[in-house]
Design an enzyme around this catalytic site. Structure first.
Site, short mmCIF file in Angstrom:
data_model
loop_
_atom_site.label_atom_id
_atom_site.label_comp_id
_atom_site.label_asym_id
_atom_site.label_seq_id
_atom_site.Cartn_x
_atom_site.Cartn_y
_atom_site.Cartn_z
N HIS A 80 6.36 67.21 14.70
CA HIS A 80 5.33 68.22 14.47
C HIS A 80 5.96 69.60 14.33
CE1 HIS A 80 1.85 70.82 15.10
NE2 HIS A 80 2.49 71.39 16.11
N ASP A 109 10.07 86.18 -15.06
CA ASP A 109 10.23 84.97 -14.23
C ASP A 109 11.22 85.31 -13.12
OD1 ASP A 109 10.64 82.24 -13.26
OD2 ASP A 109 9.82 81.59 -15.18
N TRP A 145 11.83 70.29 18.57
CA TRP A 145 12.36 70.82 17.31
C TRP A 145 13.62 71.65 17.54
CZ3 TRP A 145 12.68 75.75 14.76
CH2 TRP A 145 12.37 76.84 15.58
N SER A 172 18.18 74.54 0.22
CA SER A 172 17.03 74.99 -0.55
C SER A 172 16.70 76.45 -0.20
CB SER A 172 15.84 74.08 -0.26
OG SER A 172 14.65 74.69 -0.66
N SER A 173 16.69 76.76 1.09
CA SER A 173 16.35 78.12 1.50
C SER A 173 17.37 79.13 0.98
CB SER A 173 16.31 78.23 3.02
OG SER A 173 15.23 77.52 3.52
N HIS A 256 15.71 82.85 16.68
CA HIS A 256 14.87 84.02 16.78
C HIS A 256 14.64 84.71 15.43
CE1 HIS A 256 12.25 86.77 18.68
NE2 HIS A 256 12.76 87.65 17.84
N GLU A 258 14.53 83.27 12.77
CA GLU A 258 13.63 82.33 12.09
C GLU A 258 12.15 82.69 12.32
OE1 GLU A 258 13.82 79.92 9.95
OE2 GLU A 258 11.82 79.06 10.18
N TYR A 260 10.96 85.52 12.58
CA TYR A 260 10.65 86.65 11.69
C TYR A 260 10.69 86.23 10.23
CZ TYR A 260 10.15 89.39 15.73
OH TYR A 260 9.67 89.85 16.92
N SER A 271 -0.51 93.02 4.24
CA SER A 271 -0.34 94.39 3.76
C SER A 271 -0.85 94.55 2.33
CB SER A 271 1.13 94.81 3.81
OG SER A 271 1.59 94.76 5.14
N HIS A 305 16.86 85.71 24.89
CA HIS A 305 15.62 85.72 25.67
C HIS A 305 15.00 84.33 25.75
CE1 HIS A 305 13.33 87.09 21.78
NE2 HIS A 305 13.53 85.79 21.77
N HIS A 306 15.53 83.38 24.97
CA HIS A 306 15.08 81.99 25.10
C HIS A 306 15.87 81.26 26.16
CE1 HIS A 306 12.58 82.15 21.47
NE2 HIS A 306 13.52 82.94 20.99
N THR A 331 6.92 96.87 15.67
CA THR A 331 5.72 96.04 15.49
C THR A 331 4.48 96.88 15.73
OG1 THR A 331 7.02 94.20 16.35
CG2 THR A 331 4.67 93.82 16.08
N LYS A 334 3.61 98.86 12.74
CA LYS A 334 2.93 98.09 11.70
C LYS A 334 1.45 97.92 12.04
CE LYS A 334 5.12 95.24 9.28
NZ LYS A 334 5.58 96.22 8.30
N ARG A 453 5.43 71.95 29.31
CA ARG A 453 5.26 71.50 27.93
C ARG A 453 6.05 70.22 27.70
NH1 ARG A 453 9.09 75.44 24.29
NH2 ARG A 453 8.24 74.21 22.59
C1 HEM Z 1 -3.98 72.36 14.49
C2 HEM Z 1 -3.03 73.13 14.78
C3 HEM Z 1 -1.97 72.81 15.80
C4 HEM Z 1 -2.08 72.14 16.98
C5 HEM Z 1 -3.33 71.51 17.59
C6 HEM Z 1 -0.78 72.12 17.57
C7 HEM Z 1 -0.47 71.52 18.78
C8 HEM Z 1 0.78 71.45 19.33
C9 HEM Z 1 1.13 70.79 20.53
C10 HEM Z 1 0.15 70.07 21.43
C11 HEM Z 1 2.46 70.93 20.74
C12 HEM Z 1 3.28 70.32 21.85
C13 HEM Z 1 3.62 71.28 22.89
C14 HEM Z 1 4.52 70.68 23.88
O1 HEM Z 1 4.21 69.62 24.46
O2 HEM Z 1 5.57 71.30 24.09
C15 HEM Z 1 2.96 71.71 19.66
C16 HEM Z 1 4.26 72.11 19.53
C17 HEM Z 1 4.75 72.90 18.49
N1 HEM Z 1 4.03 73.40 17.43
FE1 HEM Z 1 2.06 73.07 17.10
N2 HEM Z 1 0.09 72.77 16.76
C18 HEM Z 1 -0.61 73.20 15.65
C19 HEM Z 1 -0.11 73.90 14.58
C20 HEM Z 1 1.19 74.36 14.46
C21 HEM Z 1 1.67 75.17 13.37
C22 HEM Z 1 0.86 75.61 12.15
C23 HEM Z 1 2.94 75.44 13.64
C24 HEM Z 1 3.77 76.29 12.70
C25 HEM Z 1 4.91 76.72 12.80
C26 HEM Z 1 3.30 74.80 14.90
C27 HEM Z 1 4.54 74.83 15.52
C28 HEM Z 1 4.87 74.16 16.66
C29 HEM Z 1 6.19 74.14 17.25
C30 HEM Z 1 7.44 74.86 16.72
C31 HEM Z 1 6.12 73.34 18.39
C32 HEM Z 1 7.23 73.06 19.38
C33 HEM Z 1 7.67 71.65 19.26
C34 HEM Z 1 8.61 71.36 20.35
O3 HEM Z 1 8.26 71.58 21.52
O4 HEM Z 1 9.71 70.91 20.06
N3 HEM Z 1 2.20 74.15 15.37
N4 HEM Z 1 1.92 72.01 18.81
CU LIG Z 2 13.08 84.72 20.20
#
Ligand code: HEM
Ligand SMILES: [Cu+2]
Length: 529
Positions: A80, A109, A145, A172-173, A256, A258, A260, A271, A305-306, A331, A334, A453
Site C-alpha cells: 500500500h 512539447d 515501505w 523513470s523519475s 524526507h 521525497e 517534498y 497556486s 528527525h525520523h 511553509t 506559503k 502502527r
Molecule cells: C483511502 C485512503 C487511505 C487509507 C484508508 C489508508 C490507510 C492506511 C493504513 C491503515 C496504513 C497502515 C498504517 C500502519 O499500520 O502503519 C497506511 C499506511 C501508509 N499509507 Fe495509507 N491510506 C490511504 C491512502 C494513502 C495515500 C493516498 C497515500 C499516498 C502517499 C498513502 C501512504 C501511506 C504510506 C506511505 C503508509 C506507510 C506504509 C508503511 O507503514 O510502511 N496512503 N495507510
Molecule cells: Cu522527514
C-alpha cells in the site's frame, strides 16, 4: 500574469497526425498523450493501493484476527505504501507536468519526447513487479515501505522484485526530471522569463532537481540491500562490521526530500487554482518562489528527525529538531500567501476551489502535527504509533491527493473539451472531506493512547476509534468510485466547455489555446509581454 501578444496559428493546421488504436499510445511522443497515460496509470494504482488499504482497515475493524494472517497484513501495508507513493501520487503529478508545462510556457512539447515515452513505459513493468511479488514464494516484502534493514535482508525473493521495481521507477523519475528541467530552461516562449512562469512550472522545476538528487540515493540504499542479500557484503549487518542504522540514514536522506517531491507540485496546483477562483493574481509570487526553494534546500538537512529513537547523540537530536522546525517558516509564508490571495477576492467555490480549500485547511493541520512530531521528547513517545499514520496521511492524502483532485477538476475542461458535472463534483469533495477526517482524525487519539502502527491486532481499548476509522475508510473508497464516474461522464457526455471556463484563470493554456487543447499546440511560440 502573462499577457500575450500576437496570436497563434496552431489550429490553422486543422488536422493532427497520429497512429490509431493501441499503437498511438505505445509509440506516442506527444506530451498530452503521455500526460493522459500517466494520469490513468496513477488512477489505476490509486485503486490498487486503495484496495490494499481496505484490506488493512477491514482487519483493523475489530481486535483479533479476521480477514488476513499477519504475514499478508504486513505485505499489504508495505505494498500500500509503495504503490501509493511511487505508483499513485508521484505519477499523477508527472501527468500534470506533461500536460501543463509545455502549454504554460508556450512550448510545442517536452524537450525529449522519445525519452518521455520511455519514462512512462517503464512504469507499468515496475508496477507489475510489485504486484507479482505477492505471488512468489515468501510473498511480497512485509517490512513496510521504508524497507528497513536487517529485516529487508532476510525477506524472500519478493524483496528482490521490489528492489528491481525501485530501480526501474528511479530511472523513470530521473529521465522525467531531466526532461522537465531541459524543457523549462530551454523551451520557454520569447518573453516568458523565469519569474513570469506560472507557479506550477516553478514547483516542477524545483521538484525535478530534488528527484535527480535523491532517487540515486534510494537506488544506492536498495542496491546495498541487494548485495547484502546475495553477494556477501555486510553494509547493514552488525556481525560483519556493518550497521543497520546506516540503512535508515541513507533511506531518509532520500525519504524526507521525497515528501517534498510529493508536496511541492501539489503546492503548484493549488497556486494555480486559488487565484483563479479568487479572481485575483497570486499574492506574493516572488516570495512563493523563494519559499519553495528554501523548503527544497531545508528538506536535505532534516532527515534524522525520523530517527530520534535510534540513539542519536543529544546534540544531533537538538540539531534535527530545530532544523525541522525551521521548515515551518517558508511553509507559513506559503499558507499566508494563499490566504492573502483570497483576501477581498471575488470568491466562488466550484469543485477545484473546494478541493484547494480542503487542501489548505487539512495540509496545515498535517503541518502542525508534523511540528508536534519534530519535538524530540514528544516524538520518542509518538514514534511508530498511529499518530504518525494520521500525520502523514494529512499531508499525503489531504495535501497531495486533494490537490491532485483540484487539478483534475480544474483542467478537465481543457483536456477533454467537456465540463464535468458540478453537482457530482461537489458531492465527491464533501464525501471525501468527511470520510477522510473520519479515517484519520481519530488516529491521532489512537496514537496518543499508544496504539502502535503496522500491527494486525490491537488491545480492546482501541476498538471504538478503529471502527470509526474503518467505516470512514470504506466510505472514502466508495467516494473515489464516484470520482471515476464523474470523469468518465465528463469525457463521454459532458457539456461543451468554453475556451476559458474559469473567469480568473490567466495562464497561457486558458488565454491562448482553444478547448480542448489541440493535439499540437504552440508550434509557433507565442510572444509573452
Ligand atoms: C483511502 C485512503 C487511505 C487509507 C484508508 C489508508 C490507510 C492506511 C493504513 C491503515 C496504513 C497502515 C498504517 C500502519 O499500520 O502503519 C497506511 C499506511 C501508509 N499509507 Fe495509507 N491510506 C490511504 C491512502 C494513502 C495515500 C493516498 C497515500 C499516498 C502517499 C498513502 C501512504 C501511506 C504510506 C506511505 C503508509 C506507510 C506504509 C508503511 O507503514 O510502511 N496512503 N495507510
Ligand atoms: Cu522527514
Amino acid at each position: 500574469m502573462s499577457a500575450v501578444i500576437g496570436h497563434d496559428h496552431d489550429h490553422a493546421h486543422g488536422h493532427d497526425h497520429y497512429p490509431g488504436g493501441i499503437m498511438r499510445w505505445v509509440k506516442t511522443t506527444n506530451h498530452k498523450d503521455i500526460g493522459t497515460m500517466y494520469l490513468w496509470f496513477s488512477f489505476i494504482m490509486f485503486l490498487t493501493g486503495g484496495f490494499m488499504a481496505m484490506v488493512i482497515r477491514a482487519e483493523l475493524f475489530m481486535p483479533g484476527m479476521q480477514v488476513v494472517n499477519p504475514e499478508v497484513f504486513n505485505q499489504m501495508t508495505t505494498l500500500h505504501g509503495l504503490i501509493m507513493v511511487f505508483g499513485a501520487i508521484m505519477p499523477a503529478f508527472v501527468g500534470f507536468a506533461n500536460w501543463l508545462i509545455p502549454m504554460q510556457i508556450g512550448a510545442p512539447d517536452m524537450a525529449f519526447p522519445r525519452m518521455n515515452n520511455w519514462s512512462f513505459w517503464l512504469l507499468p513493468p515496475a508496477a507489475l513487479l510489485l504486484i507479482l511479488s505477492l505471488f512468489v514464494p515468501g510473498g511480497a516484502p512485509g517490512v513496510g515501505w521504508t524497507l528497513y534493514a536487517p529485516l529487508s535482508v532476510q525477506q524472500g525473493m519478493g524483496m528482490d522484485l521490489t528492489i528491481f521495481a525501485i530501480h526501474i521507477l528511479g530511472m523513470s523519475s530521473i529521465m522525467g526530471s531531466i526532461n522537465i528541467i531541459t524543457t523549462v530552461l530551454n523551451l520557454r516562449a520569447p518573453g516568458m522569463t523565469l519569474m513570469k512562469m506560472p507557479l506550477f512550472v516553478w514547483t516542477w522545476l524545483i521538484t525535478a532537481y530534488l528527484l535527480i538528487a535523491v532517487m540515486p540515493v534510494l537506488a544506492g540504499a536498495v542496491t546495498m540491500t541487494l548485495t547484502d542479500r546475495h553477494f556477501g557484503t555486510h553494509f547493514f549487518n552488525a556481525s560483519g562490521g556493518g550497521d543497520p542504522v546506516l540503512f535508515q540514514h541513507i533511506f531518509w536522506f532520500f525519504g524526507h526530500p521525497e515528501v517534498y517531491i510529493i508536496a511541492i507540485p501539489a503546492f503548484g496546483v493549488v497556486s494555480q487554482v486559488i487565484p483563479a477562483f479568487s479572481r485575483k493574481p497570486l499574492f506574493g509570487y516572488t516570495s512563493m518562489v523563494y519559499a519553495l526553494a528554501s523548503i527544497a534546500i531545508l528538506s536535505f538537512l532534516v532527515w534524522a528527525h525520523h530517527m530520534y529513537t535510534t540513539g542519536l547523540p543529544m546534540t544531533g537530536q537538538l540539531y534535527y529538531m530545530y532544523a525541522t522546525m525551521l521548515i515551518a517558516v517558508p511553509t507559513g509564508v506559503k499558507v499566508f500567501n494563499w490566504v492573502a490571495t483570497m483576501w477581498k477576492g471575488s470568491l466562488s467555490f466550484e469543485t477545484p476551489m473546494l478541493f484547494s480549500m480542503g487542501f489548505l485547511f487539512l495540509f496545515t493541520l498535517g503541518g502542525f502535527s508534523g511540528l508536534v512530531l519534530s519535538i524530540v521528547p514528544v516524538d520518542i513517545q509518538l514514534h511508530d504509533t498511529y499518530y504518525v499514520v494520521a500525520h502523514f496521511h494529512y499531508v499525503m492524502v489531504a495535501g497531495a491527493l486533494f490537490s491532485a483532485f483540484a487539478g483534475v477538476y480544474f483542467w478537465l475542461p481543457k483536456w477533454t473539451g467537456h465540463m464535468y458535472d458540478e453537482t457530482l463534483g461537489k458531492w465527491h469533495f464533501w464525501l471525501s472531506m468527511i470520510f477522510f477526517n473520519m479515517i484519520f482524525f481519530v488516529q491521532h487519539f489512537l496514537g496518543l493512547a499508544g496504539m502502535p502502527r503496522r500491527i494486525p491486532d490491537y488491545a480492546p481499548q482501541f476498538t471504538d476509534f478503529n471502527m470509526i476509522s474503518s467505516i470512514g475508510a470504506f466510505g472514502f473508497g466508495l467516494a473515489q468510485l464516484l470520482f471515476l464516474y464523474v470523469v468518465v461522464k465528463c469525457i463521454r457526455s459532458g457539456e461543451k466547455a468554453p475556451q476559458k471556463p474559469w473567469e480568473g484563470a490567466d495562464s497561457l493554456e486558458w488565454t491562448h489555446l482553444p478547448t480542448p487543447a489541440p493535439y499540437h499546440s504552440f508550434e509557433t511560440p507565442p510572444t509573452v509581454k
